[in-house]
Write an enzyme that holds these catalytic residues in place. Sequence first.
Site, PDB file in Angstrom:
ATOM      1  N   TYR A 106      -1.595  14.360   5.483  1.00 41.74           N
ATOM      2  CA  TYR A 106      -1.282  13.515   6.003  1.00 41.74           C
ATOM      3  C   TYR A 106      -3.076  13.722   7.316  1.00 41.74           C
ATOM      4  CZ  TYR A 106      -1.252   8.869   8.390  1.00 41.74           C
ATOM      5  OH  TYR A 106      -1.967   7.526   9.428  1.00 41.74           O
ATOM      6  N   ASP A 147      -3.802  11.811   1.962  1.00 40.75           N
ATOM      7  CA  ASP A 147      -4.846  11.011   2.272  1.00 40.75           C
ATOM      8  C   ASP A 147      -5.442  12.136   3.260  1.00 40.75           C
ATOM      9  OD1 ASP A 147      -6.348   9.221   3.727  1.00 40.75           O
ATOM     10  OD2 ASP A 147      -3.818   8.050   4.532  1.00 40.75           O
ATOM     11  N   ASP A 247      -1.164  -0.351   1.824  1.00 40.93           N
ATOM     12  CA  ASP A 247      -2.482  -0.834   1.660  1.00 40.93           C
ATOM     13  C   ASP A 247      -2.737   0.651   0.673  1.00 40.93           C
ATOM     14  OD1 ASP A 247      -1.714   1.273   3.622  1.00 40.93           O
ATOM     15  OD2 ASP A 247      -2.970   0.384   5.091  1.00 40.93           O
ATOM     16  N   HIS A 248      -2.152   2.120   0.264  1.00 45.59           N
ATOM     17  CA  HIS A 248      -3.113   2.313  -0.646  1.00 45.59           C
ATOM     18  C   HIS A 248      -2.135   2.391  -1.784  1.00 45.59           C
ATOM     19  CE1 HIS A 248      -4.291   5.798   2.783  1.00 45.59           C
ATOM     20  NE2 HIS A 248      -4.025   5.032   3.354  1.00 45.59           N
TER      21      HIS A 248
END
EC number: 3.1.11.2
Length: 265
Positions: A106, A147, A247-248
Amino acid sequence: MRIATWNVNSVRVRQTHVKDWLARVRPDIVVLQEIKCEAPQFPRAVFAELGYKSEVVGQKAYNGVAALSHRDITIRHRALPGLPADDSQARYIEVETDGITVIGIYLPNGNSGGEAGFQYKIDWMDKLCERAETLLREDRDFLITGDFNVCPTAQDFAPGALSPTDALLRPESIARYRRLIYAGLTDAVRALHPTAPAYTFWDYQAGCWERDRGLRIDFALLSPRLAETLIAAAPDKAERGLTQPSDHVPLVIDLAWGDKAAVAA
């Protein structure tokens, strides 16, 4: 072998979504980001019902990563090698299974905290590049997935979705991403879909989902031998249309791994 990554934006809020998705897609291993909880609060039992073991690097209310697998996995690192020992941000997990090292990240966003916050992002990316280069020198089979909080090309964000000065677009961020590619890693999605938008993130604000104003910021980068076994790579866009979604969306890759003759060839 099926490997996936998903920024779930709070695993306790999204645990039913994750469980239903695991039952449908059945990845061998999935790395999660932004779980937003410490290890004792992680809903291990929910995923264990489907046969998944959980390894968690948690942090209260922020960040946090995890690896879920129904295969045996060995933890190699719970923090990015090379970071200061007092760095407490839970952003990295490295596991090994069936001869593959799977790194879940991340990566810092870089838009908060002013220039110091952006410098933390760049320093983190430098250490990630160094880790990748170490594994390449060791001739290991690995992938870095998660991410990345970077949009390396104009194809990776919808027009107008980002300010030109956003940390995801700053040349320093893109240069570090390109360093990974130049070192010899393969972007799985772009290897198979060179020009498709393939967005993995749509902000909750301003009707971004309805208007398809997305970003491609979740990646899977493969070491050379692993890239030769790549079969499929794509975001699971349907997840964004559910009620109370992250949202991902998940990014799923399939590898022809395990056939030793095919790998050797």
